[in-house]
Design a protein around this motif. Structure first.
Motif, PDB file in Angstrom:
ATOM      1  N   ALA A  18       0.991  -1.286   0.000  1.00  0.00           N
ATOM      2  CA  ALA A  18       0.080  -0.046  -0.019  1.00  0.00           C
ATOM      3  C   ALA A  18       0.925   1.455   0.015  1.00  0.00           C
ATOM      4  O   ALA A  18       0.515   2.198  -0.867  1.00  0.00           O
ATOM      5  N   ARG A  19       1.716   1.202   0.636  1.00  0.00           N
ATOM      6  CA  ARG A  19       2.813   2.327   0.709  1.00  0.00           C
ATOM      7  C   ARG A  19       3.554   2.517  -0.298  1.00  0.00           C
ATOM      8  O   ARG A  19       3.613   3.630  -0.923  1.00  0.00           O
ATOM      9  N   ALA A  23       2.853   5.804  -3.301  1.00  0.00           N
ATOM     10  CA  ALA A  23       4.338   6.555  -3.434  1.00  0.00           C
ATOM     11  C   ALA A  23       4.208   6.590  -5.095  1.00  0.00           C
ATOM     12  O   ALA A  23       4.592   7.711  -5.637  1.00  0.00           O
ATOM     13  N   ALA A  24       4.209   5.432  -5.687  1.00  0.00           N
ATOM     14  CA  ALA A  24       4.138   5.168  -6.981  1.00  0.00           C
ATOM     15  C   ALA A  24       3.514   5.868  -7.778  1.00  0.00           C
ATOM     16  O   ALA A  24       3.763   6.452  -8.873  1.00  0.00           O
ATOM     17  N   LEU A  25       1.980   5.919  -7.415  1.00  0.00           N
ATOM     18  CA  LEU A  25       0.930   6.376  -8.082  1.00  0.00           C
ATOM     19  C   LEU A  25       0.489   7.781  -7.508  1.00  0.00           C
ATOM     20  O   LEU A  25      -0.626   8.371  -8.462  1.00  0.00           O
ATOM     21  N   ALA A 118      11.209  -1.110  -5.900  1.00  0.00           N
ATOM     22  CA  ALA A 118      10.897  -1.726  -7.211  1.00  0.00           C
ATOM     23  C   ALA A 118      12.111  -2.352  -7.780  1.00  0.00           C
ATOM     24  O   ALA A 118      13.175  -1.845  -7.236  1.00  0.00           O
ATOM     25  N   ILE A 119      11.968  -3.329  -8.763  1.00  0.00           N
ATOM     26  CA  ILE A 119      13.167  -3.797  -9.432  1.00  0.00           C
ATOM     27  C   ILE A 119      12.990  -3.692 -11.116  1.00  0.00           C
ATOM     28  O   ILE A 119      11.810  -3.987 -11.412  1.00  0.00           O
ATOM     29  N   ALA A 120      14.026  -2.986 -11.683  1.00  0.00           N
ATOM     30  CA  ALA A 120      13.896  -2.860 -13.045  1.00  0.00           C
ATOM     31  C   ALA A 120      14.220  -4.129 -13.820  1.00  0.00           C
ATOM     32  O   ALA A 120      15.182  -4.839 -13.374  1.00  0.00           O
TER      33      ALA A 120
END
Length: 147
Positions: A18-19, A23-25, A118-120
């Motif tokens: 959720a956190r 933050a991402a969106l 996140a991981i690219a």
């Protein structure tokens, strides 16, 4: 007529995701209903036993009201296969923006999301195509793209 819907993401750690996704969106953690100090208080009032509480935040909402509510649902099993649905985060600005500028914007967003956990995974680009994106995974391995 369009219908309202929420997006549900199965996960092991709803508070973490959720956190991350808030933050991402540009979303925010969903505040508890009026009259309740916390979601725990609300769910106790509904009748949910205390042993089912304590998972942390599990819903996020678009502060502008335009996007769907996202519920991060705790499930016992771990992710084992590729998602059948995923999110595309549009950071590049669209085809009206020069490809080099879109690539810079996407790469900057990928760096920001990587700092959030996140991981690219791979670059999504082919010679001759006016497209640039990066496939990524969130902290629990759910796939999404930045383009």
């Amino acid at each position: 007529m369009a219908v309202r819907f929420q997006l549900v993401i199965d996960c092991a750690n709803p508070d973490l995701l959720a956190r991350f996704w808030a933050a991402a969106l540009g979303y925010e953690l969903e505040p508890p209903p009026d009259g309740f100090a916390s979601w725990g208080d609300y769910w106790r009032d509904v009748g949910l036993p205390d042993e089912d509480l304590g998972i942390g935040e599990d819903c996020i909402v678009d502060p502008g009201g335009g996007g769907p509510r996202i519920w991060l649902q705790v499930v016992p099993e771990r992710k084992t296969i590729k998602n059948r649905i995923h999110l595309d985060i549009h950071a590049g600005g669209g085809r009206g923006v020069p490809l080099a500028t879109r690539q810079e914007r996407v790469d900057a967003e990928v760096r920001r999301l990587t700092e959030l956990g996140a991981i690219a995974v791979r670059v999504l680009q082919e010679d001759g195509l006016d497209h640039y994106g990066v496939a990524m995974t969130d902290p629990e391995g759910n796939e999404f793209d930045v383009n």
